[in-house]
Design an enzyme around this catalytic site. Structure first.
Site, mmCIF file in Angstrom:
data_model
loop_
_atom_site.group_PDB
_atom_site.id
_atom_site.type_symbol
_atom_site.label_atom_id
_atom_site.label_comp_id
_atom_site.label_asym_id
_atom_site.label_seq_id
_atom_site.Cartn_x
_atom_site.Cartn_y
_atom_site.Cartn_z
ATOM 1 N N ILE A 7 16.567 1.801 18.522
ATOM 2 C CA ILE A 7 16.365 2.971 17.654
ATOM 3 C C ILE A 7 16.979 4.206 18.312
ATOM 4 C CG2 ILE A 7 14.612 4.569 16.757
ATOM 5 C CD1 ILE A 7 12.901 2.189 16.035
ATOM 6 N N ASP A 52 7.475 -8.580 11.384
ATOM 7 C CA ASP A 52 7.035 -7.792 12.542
ATOM 8 C C ASP A 52 5.566 -8.031 12.887
ATOM 9 O OD1 ASP A 52 9.588 -6.774 12.595
ATOM 10 O OD2 ASP A 52 9.007 -4.667 12.388
ATOM 11 N N LYS A 93 0.808 -1.231 0.000
ATOM 12 C CA LYS A 93 0.000 0.000 0.000
ATOM 13 C C LYS A 93 0.833 1.270 0.000
ATOM 14 C CE LYS A 93 -0.668 0.316 4.995
ATOM 15 N NZ LYS A 93 -1.585 0.241 6.097
ATOM 16 N N HIS A 130 45.899 -12.544 9.297
ATOM 17 C CA HIS A 130 46.548 -11.499 10.089
ATOM 18 C C HIS A 130 47.015 -10.371 9.181
ATOM 19 C CE1 HIS A 130 49.019 -9.669 13.199
ATOM 20 N NE2 HIS A 130 49.998 -9.585 12.316
ATOM 21 N N ALA A 173 -4.543 -3.673 0.851
ATOM 22 C CA ALA A 173 -5.283 -4.939 0.812
ATOM 23 C C ALA A 173 -6.295 -5.002 1.952
ATOM 24 C CB ALA A 173 -4.302 -6.107 0.925
HETATM 25 P P1 FAD Z 1 7.714 -3.959 7.138
HETATM 26 O O1 FAD Z 1 9.083 -3.673 6.693
HETATM 27 O O2 FAD Z 1 7.087 -3.022 8.111
HETATM 28 O O3 FAD Z 1 6.810 -4.019 5.816
HETATM 29 C C1 FAD Z 1 5.430 -4.198 5.885
HETATM 30 C C2 FAD Z 1 4.807 -3.622 4.627
HETATM 31 O O4 FAD Z 1 3.431 -4.004 4.556
HETATM 32 C C3 FAD Z 1 4.832 -2.095 4.588
HETATM 33 O O5 FAD Z 1 5.444 -1.645 3.398
HETATM 34 C C4 FAD Z 1 3.334 -1.696 4.612
HETATM 35 O O6 FAD Z 1 3.059 -0.542 3.837
HETATM 36 C C5 FAD Z 1 2.691 -2.941 4.023
HETATM 37 N N1 FAD Z 1 1.281 -3.128 4.425
HETATM 38 C C6 FAD Z 1 0.769 -3.161 5.672
HETATM 39 N N2 FAD Z 1 -0.555 -3.398 5.647
HETATM 40 C C7 FAD Z 1 -0.890 -3.511 4.330
HETATM 41 C C8 FAD Z 1 -2.117 -3.730 3.636
HETATM 42 N N3 FAD Z 1 -3.263 -3.907 4.291
HETATM 43 N N4 FAD Z 1 -2.095 -3.772 2.288
HETATM 44 C C9 FAD Z 1 -0.929 -3.601 1.607
HETATM 45 N N5 FAD Z 1 0.257 -3.378 2.207
HETATM 46 C C10 FAD Z 1 0.275 -3.348 3.548
HETATM 47 N N6 FAD Z 1 16.059 -4.330 11.543
HETATM 48 C C11 FAD Z 1 17.249 -4.904 11.304
HETATM 49 O O7 FAD Z 1 17.331 -6.139 11.231
HETATM 50 N N7 FAD Z 1 18.390 -4.151 11.121
HETATM 51 C C12 FAD Z 1 18.365 -2.798 11.209
HETATM 52 O O8 FAD Z 1 19.392 -2.131 11.050
HETATM 53 C C13 FAD Z 1 17.113 -2.157 11.480
HETATM 54 N N8 FAD Z 1 17.051 -0.819 11.574
HETATM 55 C C14 FAD Z 1 15.830 -0.231 11.805
HETATM 56 C C15 FAD Z 1 15.792 1.152 11.938
HETATM 57 C C16 FAD Z 1 14.585 1.787 12.183
HETATM 58 C C17 FAD Z 1 14.549 3.298 12.320
HETATM 59 C C18 FAD Z 1 13.391 1.015 12.268
HETATM 60 C C19 FAD Z 1 12.058 1.682 12.506
HETATM 61 C C20 FAD Z 1 13.431 -0.365 12.163
HETATM 62 C C21 FAD Z 1 14.656 -1.002 11.934
HETATM 63 N N9 FAD Z 1 14.745 -2.391 11.839
HETATM 64 C C22 FAD Z 1 15.964 -2.982 11.629
HETATM 65 C C23 FAD Z 1 13.554 -3.245 11.956
HETATM 66 C C24 FAD Z 1 13.058 -3.663 10.543
HETATM 67 O O9 FAD Z 1 12.786 -2.487 9.794
HETATM 68 C C25 FAD Z 1 11.821 -4.517 10.648
HETATM 69 O O10 FAD Z 1 12.066 -5.618 11.505
HETATM 70 C C26 FAD Z 1 11.418 -5.033 9.263
HETATM 71 O O11 FAD Z 1 11.138 -3.951 8.408
HETATM 72 C C27 FAD Z 1 10.213 -5.948 9.356
HETATM 73 O O12 FAD Z 1 9.894 -6.383 8.054
HETATM 74 P P2 FAD Z 1 8.392 -6.773 7.653
HETATM 75 O O13 FAD Z 1 8.452 -7.219 6.230
HETATM 76 O O14 FAD Z 1 7.807 -7.664 8.671
HETATM 77 O O15 FAD Z 1 7.549 -5.405 7.773
HETATM 78 P P1 NAD Z 2 13.082 -1.079 21.986
HETATM 79 O O1 NAD Z 2 12.095 -2.025 22.550
HETATM 80 O O2 NAD Z 2 14.415 -1.543 21.565
HETATM 81 O O3 NAD Z 2 13.338 0.101 23.035
HETATM 82 C C1 NAD Z 2 12.307 0.888 23.583
HETATM 83 C C2 NAD Z 2 12.786 1.399 24.927
HETATM 84 O O4 NAD Z 2 11.890 2.401 25.391
HETATM 85 C C3 NAD Z 2 12.828 0.305 25.993
HETATM 86 O O5 NAD Z 2 14.130 0.218 26.524
HETATM 87 C C4 NAD Z 2 11.797 0.779 27.024
HETATM 88 O O6 NAD Z 2 12.151 0.456 28.350
HETATM 89 C C5 NAD Z 2 11.800 2.280 26.795
HETATM 90 N N1 NAD Z 2 10.576 2.978 27.238
HETATM 91 C C6 NAD Z 2 9.281 2.617 27.005
HETATM 92 N N2 NAD Z 2 8.424 3.525 27.563
HETATM 93 C C7 NAD Z 2 9.195 4.473 28.167
HETATM 94 C C8 NAD Z 2 8.914 5.650 28.913
HETATM 95 N N3 NAD Z 2 7.653 6.056 29.141
HETATM 96 N N4 NAD Z 2 9.941 6.374 29.407
HETATM 97 C C9 NAD Z 2 11.231 5.981 29.187
HETATM 98 N N5 NAD Z 2 11.554 4.876 28.486
HETATM 99 C C10 NAD Z 2 10.557 4.130 27.969
HETATM 100 O O7 NAD Z 2 12.308 -0.352 20.778
HETATM 101 P P2 NAD Z 2 12.821 0.665 19.663
HETATM 102 O O8 NAD Z 2 14.141 1.229 20.015
HETATM 103 O O9 NAD Z 2 11.668 1.591 19.440
HETATM 104 O O10 NAD Z 2 12.992 -0.280 18.417
HETATM 105 C C11 NAD Z 2 11.902 -1.084 17.926
HETATM 106 C C12 NAD Z 2 12.411 -2.334 17.265
HETATM 107 O O11 NAD Z 2 13.007 -2.020 16.019
HETATM 108 C C13 NAD Z 2 13.480 -3.028 18.091
HETATM 109 O O12 NAD Z 2 12.903 -4.046 18.873
HETATM 110 C C14 NAD Z 2 14.458 -3.561 17.090
HETATM 111 O O13 NAD Z 2 14.411 -4.958 16.993
HETATM 112 C C15 NAD Z 2 14.080 -2.907 15.778
HETATM 113 N N6 NAD Z 2 15.286 -2.185 15.317
HETATM 114 C C16 NAD Z 2 16.402 -2.927 15.038
HETATM 115 C C17 NAD Z 2 17.556 -2.279 14.670
HETATM 116 C C18 NAD Z 2 18.779 -3.097 14.401
HETATM 117 O O14 NAD Z 2 18.658 -4.309 14.246
HETATM 118 N N7 NAD Z 2 19.958 -2.501 14.331
HETATM 119 C C19 NAD Z 2 17.598 -0.884 14.588
HETATM 120 C C20 NAD Z 2 16.451 -0.180 14.894
HETATM 121 C C21 NAD Z 2 15.294 -0.843 15.258
#
Ligand code: FAD
Ligand code: NAD
Length: 476
Positions: free
Chosen positions: A188, A315, A38, A446, A118
């Site tokens: 994050i 997710d 979407k 190394h 969808a």
């Molecule tokens: P998504 O990537 O969220 O994709 C879901 C898709 O479904 C979206 O494009 C959405 O538009 C679409 N969708 C939803 N509902 C509908 C519908 N009804 N019809 C059509 N389309 C729909 N993970 C890592 O492993 N390494 C990282 O470095 C990392 N960095 C991150 C940094 C940030 C700032 C954030 C927010 C997340 C990060 N993550 C990282 C987490 C990672 O982005 C997610 O775990 C991953 O994107 C999950 O993949 P997914 O396919 O389940 O869902």
């Molecule tokens: P997170 O669960 O890692 O951290 C959220 C934090 O917010 C927790 O430590 C929690 O205790 C704290 N918190 C919650 N409520 C609060 C409050 N009221 N006051 C103060 N602290 C509070 O979640 P995120 O950082 O939002 O990331 C979401 C997910 O995205 C992660 O679980 C991660 O797996 C994924 N992600 C992965 C990567 C990577 O793999 N490098 C990078 C970015 C995001």
């Protein structure tokens, strides 16, 4: 309103890393596949998550390195200047190239792409509201749900105010904030805190738990906190945010701690308190009995939900919130949906964090291993004792290895250069059930960072070469 019907073997909802990988794998296995997206091909990860954040972190790290160049004989005669709009354009190009590549891959594999939202009416009927305003009815024998996640909106006031941002907004900032209060000290927050600090923002992290990245090994979490504090990032733990409000031109975050209420003022506030599954468009399946728990779709190890022929990944299932797990779950779901037998195994999941230095871990932390009981050997090898790290000015941090009684690798954690790539060696060793002896018997080139992994394993065995251990053993 045109209504057209098309039949597929497998229809994938959502084209993030889970969905697009599932679609490609299913097509490779001979299925007629459609995918509905979407918003943007590549999902959160490629558009507003993993990839854009790493592009901006790369820029911030390069910018920060200018301060270190003088000691290596590189005289930068003018201070470097940073321009946020150009950095965002660089990031946009990276995203466009990657998402364009994924769209091409889908097409090359014969996957039909439907750009629209969808609405899953029944386990084999999906109605798509296309971006051009028309509606399309699609039928499929099997469904793979990959709807992903959205940020959690915590239940306190002030989230919609000016200068209150979520991670999506952080990828498109108009300028470098003067100051930023991060609510949450999770993955994050630490990645973005690291980035903005390197660009010159005064960053404060407010975390309600006793530590930042609290799920990681305690020594790694403490080392990252020390490193951040040295760079001027202020960290308040055991401090729960309860409100955001305006205070003149600034934003004010109010929080409660053991010693009373605290306030933090800054130009911007980043809300990063976790993500939640996004079951948008799945009401029809909920009515048909799709099992959900705590807002997430429940799937078994074959990624099949409570409805036969309906799979869920990434997710939306929310086991790890990691892109590489979503991709693997996508492959598993595609294989099962095409009549093969594949199962997810979550025992060896690498956890990368792209701060600088980087953090990466796999398996158990030392505390988790000790809590399980039995004989444990955990040791660290510092980067300062690794030649390549010394030559590259990357001496902060360590590699830690946790072994069980028979030399089995229970877990490993790296805080240091290229940690997120290096962790793959331990992941592979654990997956193949190699023991410490086999890691040690492998000749590592190394001088490389990888030697530190062998040395840390030697240290856990009790006889490292490149650090002195008072009670070194001939062999454990
Ligand atoms: P998504 O990537 O969220 O994709 C879901 C898709 O479904 C979206 O494009 C959405 O538009 C679409 N969708 C939803 N509902 C509908 C519908 N009804 N019809 C059509 N389309 C729909 N993970 C890592 O492993 N390494 C990282 O470095 C990392 N960095 C991150 C940094 C940030 C700032 C954030 C927010 C997340 C990060 N993550 C990282 C987490 C990672 O982005 C997610 O775990 C991953 O994107 C999950 O993949 P997914 O396919 O389940 O869902
Ligand atoms: P997170 O669960 O890692 O951290 C959220 C934090 O917010 C927790 O430590 C929690 O205790 C704290 N918190 C919650 N409520 C609060 C409050 N009221 N006051 C103060 N602290 C509070 O979640 P995120 O950082 O939002 O990331 C979401 C997910 O995205 C992660 O679980 C991660 O797996 C994924 N992600 C992965 C990567 C990577 O793999 N490098 C990078 C970015 C995001």
């Amino acid at each position: 309103m045109a209504t057209d019907q098309q039949q597929f073997d497998i229809l994938v909802i959502g084209a993030g890393p889970g969905g697009y990988v599932a679609a490609i794998r299913a097509a490779q296995l001979g299925a007629r596949v459609g995918i509905v997206e979407k918003q943007y091909i590549g999902g959160t990860c490629l558009n507003v998550g993993c990839i854009p954040s790493k592009a901006l972190l790369h820029i911030a790290q390069v910018y920060a390195q200018f301060a270190e160049l003088g000691k290596m004989g590189i005289q930068v005669t003018q201070p470097p200047a940073f321009d946020m709009p150009t950095a965002v354009t660089y990031k946009d190009k990276v995203v466009k190239q990657l998402t364009g590549g994924v769209a091409q891959l889908l097409k090359a594999n014969g996957v039909a792409i439907f750009e629209g939202a969808a609405d899953v009416r029944a386990p084999n009927l999906v109605s798509v509201q296309l971006k051009d305003g028309t509606t399309r009815e699609l039928r499929a024998d099997k469904l793979i749900l990959a709807n992903g996640s959205v940020p959690i909106r915590p239940p306190f006031p002030g989230l919609d105010g000016r200068n209150v941002i979520f991670s999506d907004d952080a990828m498109n900032m108009p300028k470098v904030p003067e100051s930023l209060i991060c609510i949450g000290g999770g993955i994050i927050a630490v990645e973005l805190a690291c980035m903005f600090n390197a660009l010159g923002t005064k960053v404060t992290i407010v975390e309600m738990l006793p530590a930042i990245i609290a799920n990681e090994d305690e020594e790694v979490s403490k080392a990252l906190a020390r490193s951040f504090t040295k760079r001027g990032i202020e960290i308040f733990t055991n401090t729960r945010v309860e409100a955001i409000a305006d205070a003149g031109q600034a934003k004010r975050v109010t929080a409660s701690a053991a010693d009373g209420q605290k306030t933090f003022d800054g130009e911007y506030v980043l809300v990063a308190v976790g993500r939640q599954a996004n079951p948008a468009g799945l009401d029809g399946l909920a009515r048909a009995g799709l099992k959900m728990e705590r807002g997430r779709v429940v799937a078994n190890e074959q990624m099949e939900t409570s409805l036969a022929g309906v799979y869920a990944i990434g997710d939306l299932v929310g086991r790890t919130w990691l892109a590489h797990v979503a991709m693997t779950e996508g492959e598993v779901a595609a294989e099962n949906a095409t009549g093969h037998d594949a199962r997810m195994d979550y025992t060896v999941v690498p956890r990368p964090i792209f701060t600088f230095p980087e953090v990466a871990s796999v398996g158990l932390s030392e505390a988790q291993a000790r809590a399980r009981g039995g004989e444990i050997h955990a040791e660290k090898f510092p980067w300062v004792a690794n030649g390549k790290a010394l030559a590259s000015s990357e001496t902060e941090g360590f590699t830690k290895v946790i072994l069980g009684a028979y030399g089995e690798i229970l877990g490993a954690a790296i805080f240091g250069p290229d940690a997120t790539n290096l962790i793959t060696e331990f992941s592979l060793a654990m997956r193949a059930e190699l023991t410490a002896d086999e890691v040690v018997a492998t000749i590592h080139p190394h001088p490389t960072y990888s030697e530190a992994l062998r040395e840390a394993t030697l240290a856990a065995e009790g006889h490292p070469i490149h650090i002195f251990m008072r009670q070194a053993t001939a062999q454990r």
